[in-house]
Design a protein around this motif. Sequence first.
Motif, PDB file in Angstrom:
ATOM      1  N   GLN A 106      36.345  77.577 -71.969  1.00 52.93           N
ATOM      2  CA  GLN A 106      36.887  76.232 -71.945  1.00 52.93           C
ATOM      3  C   GLN A 106      35.803  75.182 -72.157  1.00 52.93           C
ATOM      4  OE1 GLN A 106      39.995  75.418 -71.985  1.00 52.93           O
ATOM      5  NE2 GLN A 106      39.728  73.195 -71.819  1.00 52.93           N
ATOM      6  N   TRP A 107      34.553  75.560 -71.854  1.00 54.91           N
ATOM      7  CA  TRP A 107      33.459  74.604 -72.008  1.00 54.91           C
ATOM      8  C   TRP A 107      33.334  74.109 -73.444  1.00 54.91           C
ATOM      9  CZ3 TRP A 107      29.298  74.840 -75.257  1.00 54.91           C
ATOM     10  CH2 TRP A 107      28.976  76.075 -75.817  1.00 54.91           C
ATOM     11  N   ILE A 108      33.726  74.932 -74.418  1.00 59.73           N
ATOM     12  CA  ILE A 108      33.641  74.515 -75.818  1.00 59.73           C
ATOM     13  C   ILE A 108      34.541  73.309 -76.064  1.00 59.73           C
ATOM     14  CG2 ILE A 108      34.107  75.174 -78.211  1.00 59.73           C
ATOM     15  CD1 ILE A 108      33.324  78.004 -77.519  1.00 59.73           C
ATOM     16  N   LYS A 109      35.773  73.410 -75.600  1.00 52.62           N
ATOM     17  CA  LYS A 109      36.723  72.307 -75.761  1.00 52.62           C
ATOM     18  C   LYS A 109      36.246  71.068 -75.010  1.00 52.62           C
ATOM     19  CE  LYS A 109      40.905  70.710 -76.903  1.00 52.62           C
ATOM     20  NZ  LYS A 109      41.405  70.593 -78.284  1.00 52.62           N
ATOM     21  N   GLU A 110      35.725  71.290 -73.801  1.00 50.67           N
ATOM     22  CA  GLU A 110      35.273  70.168 -72.978  1.00 50.67           C
ATOM     23  C   GLU A 110      34.044  69.480 -73.577  1.00 50.67           C
ATOM     24  OE1 GLU A 110      34.632  72.077 -69.256  1.00 50.67           O
ATOM     25  OE2 GLU A 110      36.772  72.143 -68.736  1.00 50.67           O
ATOM     26  N   THR A 111      33.167  70.253 -74.181  1.00 50.46           N
ATOM     27  CA  THR A 111      31.924  69.698 -74.725  1.00 50.46           C
ATOM     28  C   THR A 111      32.125  69.053 -76.086  1.00 50.46           C
ATOM     29  OG1 THR A 111      30.614  71.361 -73.549  1.00 50.46           O
ATOM     30  CG2 THR A 111      29.546  70.237 -75.407  1.00 50.46           C
ATOM     31  N   PHE A 112      32.877  69.732 -76.954  1.00 52.28           N
ATOM     32  CA  PHE A 112      33.002  69.288 -78.337  1.00 52.28           C
ATOM     33  C   PHE A 112      34.348  68.648 -78.664  1.00 52.28           C
ATOM     34  CE2 PHE A 112      30.044  72.953 -78.358  1.00 52.28           C
ATOM     35  CZ  PHE A 112      28.905  72.278 -78.769  1.00 52.28           C
ATOM     36  N   GLY A 113      35.319  68.786 -77.760  1.00 53.86           N
ATOM     37  CA  GLY A 113      36.626  68.179 -77.983  1.00 53.86           C
ATOM     38  C   GLY A 113      37.418  68.848 -79.072  1.00 53.86           C
ATOM     39  N   LEU A 118      13.455  66.950 -74.299  1.00 51.93           N
ATOM     40  CA  LEU A 118      14.060  65.953 -75.179  1.00 51.93           C
ATOM     41  C   LEU A 118      15.524  65.730 -74.825  1.00 51.93           C
ATOM     42  CD1 LEU A 118      13.771  64.083 -77.635  1.00 51.93           C
ATOM     43  CD2 LEU A 118      14.381  66.034 -79.083  1.00 51.93           C
ATOM     44  N   ALA A 119      16.226  66.805 -74.498  1.00 53.05           N
ATOM     45  CA  ALA A 119      17.641  66.681 -74.134  1.00 53.05           C
ATOM     46  C   ALA A 119      17.821  65.830 -72.883  1.00 53.05           C
ATOM     47  CB  ALA A 119      18.248  68.073 -73.916  1.00 53.05           C
ATOM     48  N   VAL A 120      16.984  66.077 -71.885  1.00 53.59           N
ATOM     49  CA  VAL A 120      17.075  65.308 -70.639  1.00 53.59           C
ATOM     50  C   VAL A 120      16.759  63.837 -70.888  1.00 53.59           C
ATOM     51  CG1 VAL A 120      16.046  65.001 -68.355  1.00 53.59           C
ATOM     52  CG2 VAL A 120      16.624  67.296 -69.158  1.00 53.59           C
ATOM     53  N   GLY A 125      17.019  69.051 -63.266  1.00 52.94           N
ATOM     54  CA  GLY A 125      18.366  68.628 -62.884  1.00 52.94           C
ATOM     55  C   GLY A 125      19.368  68.674 -64.011  1.00 52.94           C
ATOM     56  N   ALA A 126      19.119  69.542 -64.976  1.00 47.23           N
ATOM     57  CA  ALA A 126      19.979  69.606 -66.167  1.00 47.23           C
ATOM     58  C   ALA A 126      20.913  70.810 -66.125  1.00 47.23           C
ATOM     59  CB  ALA A 126      19.116  69.641 -67.424  1.00 47.23           C
ATOM     60  N   LYS A 127      21.509  71.071 -64.986  1.00 45.15           N
ATOM     61  CA  LYS A 127      22.336  72.272 -64.842  1.00 45.15           C
ATOM     62  C   LYS A 127      23.518  72.291 -65.799  1.00 45.15           C
ATOM     63  CE  LYS A 127      25.192  70.563 -60.989  1.00 45.15           C
ATOM     64  NZ  LYS A 127      26.491  70.650 -61.688  1.00 45.15           N
ATOM     65  N   ASP A 128      23.989  71.134 -66.242  1.00 44.86           N
ATOM     66  CA  ASP A 128      25.142  71.084 -67.147  1.00 44.86           C
ATOM     67  C   ASP A 128      24.741  71.131 -68.622  1.00 44.86           C
ATOM     68  OD1 ASP A 128      26.940  70.931 -65.016  1.00 44.86           O
ATOM     69  OD2 ASP A 128      26.768  68.749 -64.912  1.00 44.86           O
ATOM     70  N   LEU A 129      23.450  71.153 -68.918  1.00 38.97           N
ATOM     71  CA  LEU A 129      22.991  71.236 -70.306  1.00 38.97           C
ATOM     72  C   LEU A 129      23.346  72.610 -70.865  1.00 38.97           C
ATOM     73  CD1 LEU A 129      21.257  69.976 -72.630  1.00 38.97           C
ATOM     74  CD2 LEU A 129      19.296  71.160 -71.595  1.00 38.97           C
ATOM     75  N   LYS A 130      24.097  72.639 -71.952  1.00 42.21           N
ATOM     76  CA  LYS A 130      24.523  73.902 -72.542  1.00 42.21           C
ATOM     77  C   LYS A 130      23.389  74.515 -73.353  1.00 42.21           C
ATOM     78  CE  LYS A 130      28.510  73.388 -70.686  1.00 42.21           C
ATOM     79  NZ  LYS A 130      28.757  74.141 -69.425  1.00 42.21           N
ATOM     80  N   MET A 131      23.244  75.826 -73.221  1.00 43.02           N
ATOM     81  CA  MET A 131      22.143  76.555 -73.843  1.00 43.02           C
ATOM     82  C   MET A 131      22.686  77.497 -74.906  1.00 43.02           C
ATOM     83  SD  MET A 131      19.356  75.676 -71.928  1.00 43.02           S
ATOM     84  CE  MET A 131      18.198  76.969 -71.505  1.00 43.02           C
ATOM     85  N   VAL A 160      23.226  88.487 -72.762  1.00 36.75           N
ATOM     86  CA  VAL A 160      24.309  87.940 -71.942  1.00 36.75           C
ATOM     87  C   VAL A 160      24.160  88.363 -70.486  1.00 36.75           C
ATOM     88  CG1 VAL A 160      26.799  88.063 -71.517  1.00 36.75           C
ATOM     89  CG2 VAL A 160      25.944  87.679 -73.834  1.00 36.75           C
ATOM     90  N   PHE A 161      23.880  89.649 -70.258  1.00 35.50           N
ATOM     91  CA  PHE A 161      23.779  90.144 -68.880  1.00 35.50           C
ATOM     92  C   PHE A 161      22.625  89.486 -68.132  1.00 35.50           C
ATOM     93  CE2 PHE A 161      22.143  93.012 -65.620  1.00 35.50           C
ATOM     94  CZ  PHE A 161      23.298  93.309 -64.903  1.00 35.50           C
ATOM     95  N   ASN A 162      21.461  89.401 -68.770  1.00 27.36           N
ATOM     96  CA  ASN A 162      20.263  88.934 -68.086  1.00 27.36           C
ATOM     97  C   ASN A 162      20.129  87.418 -68.004  1.00 27.36           C
ATOM     98  OD1 ASN A 162      18.964  91.447 -67.457  1.00 27.36           O
ATOM     99  ND2 ASN A 162      18.488  91.685 -69.620  1.00 27.36           N
ATOM    100  N   ASN A 163      20.745  86.697 -68.951  1.00 31.19           N
ATOM    101  CA  ASN A 163      20.424  85.272 -69.093  1.00 31.19           C
ATOM    102  C   ASN A 163      21.597  84.310 -69.014  1.00 31.19           C
ATOM    103  OD1 ASN A 163      17.560  85.912 -69.784  1.00 31.19           O
ATOM    104  ND2 ASN A 163      18.539  86.888 -71.537  1.00 31.19           N
ATOM    105  N   ARG A 164      22.821  84.821 -69.062  1.00 36.60           N
ATOM    106  CA  ARG A 164      24.017  83.981 -68.959  1.00 36.60           C
ATOM    107  C   ARG A 164      24.014  82.802 -69.930  1.00 36.60           C
ATOM    108  NH1 ARG A 164      24.920  83.748 -62.352  1.00 36.60           N
ATOM    109  NH2 ARG A 164      24.854  86.005 -62.030  1.00 36.60           N
ATOM    110  N   PRO A 165      23.814  83.055 -71.210  1.00 32.70           N
ATOM    111  CA  PRO A 165      23.826  81.956 -72.191  1.00 32.70           C
ATOM    112  C   PRO A 165      25.210  81.345 -72.310  1.00 32.70           C
ATOM    113  CG  PRO A 165      23.923  84.056 -73.303  1.00 32.70           C
ATOM    114  CD  PRO A 165      23.698  84.376 -71.860  1.00 32.70           C
ATOM    115  N   ASP A 166      25.261  80.078 -72.672  1.00 30.89           N
ATOM    116  CA  ASP A 166      26.565  79.469 -72.953  1.00 30.89           C
ATOM    117  C   ASP A 166      27.104  79.965 -74.283  1.00 30.89           C
ATOM    118  OD1 ASP A 166      26.897  77.566 -70.659  1.00 30.89           O
ATOM    119  OD2 ASP A 166      24.963  76.899 -71.417  1.00 30.89           O
ATOM    120  N   ALA A 167      26.214  80.235 -75.225  1.00 35.13           N
ATOM    121  CA  ALA A 167      26.623  80.759 -76.529  1.00 35.13           C
ATOM    122  C   ALA A 167      25.474  81.530 -77.153  1.00 35.13           C
ATOM    123  CB  ALA A 167      27.059  79.623 -77.462  1.00 35.13           C
ATOM    124  N   LEU A 168      25.835  82.469 -78.019  1.00 34.75           N
ATOM    125  CA  LEU A 168      24.872  83.167 -78.849  1.00 34.75           C
ATOM    126  C   LEU A 168      25.019  82.644 -80.273  1.00 34.75           C
ATOM    127  CD1 LEU A 168      25.256  86.900 -77.707  1.00 34.75           C
ATOM    128  CD2 LEU A 168      23.706  85.144 -76.803  1.00 34.75           C
TER     129      LEU A 168
END
Length: 274
Positions: free
Chosen positions: A2-9, A108-110, A147-153, A178-186
């Motif tokens: 769902q984060w995709i829809k929430e982030t990119f609309g 830079l993102a922060v 403090g960038a916990k919501d920054l998508k990786m 995916v197992f070791n790092n919990r990426p938002d996307a590959l």
Amino acid sequence: MQWIKETFGSYKPIIAMCHLRALPGDPYFDLGGGMDKVVELARQDLHGLQDGGVDAVMFSNEFSLPYLTKVRPETVASMARVIGELRSEIKIPFGVNVLWDPIASIDLAVATGAKFIREIMTGVYASDFGLWNTNVGETVRHKMELGAKDLKMLFNIVPEASKYLADRDIVDIAKSTVFNNRPDALCVSGLTAGAETDSGVLTRVKQAVPETAVFCNTGCRLETIERQLSIADGAVVGTTFKVDGKFDNLVDPVRVKAFMEKVKSFRGQHQKFK
């Protein structure tokens, strides 16, 4: 996802690249035009992409060739200036990519309020840039410390112009990442910017990690985007949006609009968001 829809609309978003021209400290920086020219060309590309209907934009120092794996302070400072000057004109979600330095990308993102980054964050490679190492544990800790916990990786797991130092299958790489790092996307790439991502590889990665977003990262074209989006959860698009589809050129708004019309038609036929 769902984060995709929430982030990119949008369902199956198109993230367009805004390639910044060579910056101070880069070998091919235009001393005559200076930073004012870098900003103006970035502004032109940004508006061409936004007006063409892309879902998001990602600023990168694409013309900082040859790339560093640990960038210098002037690169991040210059990119922050460009984004800062354009900030009020950015009407869609945006991300950043400081090639090839994930720590600098987070910084830079922060500083700019970007919603996502894309980088090489895992693995060790033999590359055009020498022996290329990463430290994902340090990278993720740096993100949380700022403090960038919501920054998508967005983890690029097929780095351009390089190969894993060990002989590892892409499916194993995807699963362990995916197992070791919990990426938002590959992100799955071709050999270089503009080189088509292998659909077979894209399919294998998506099948290996069905609960993780997988983006087609390079070589998306008008004639292939429907096929790629039938597999991937979105795409990062750069070269095909440029005049004559050539990497060195500026964005062609006509090409952007034609591409996005096809994407929107495809999405209209595939409305269910997973």
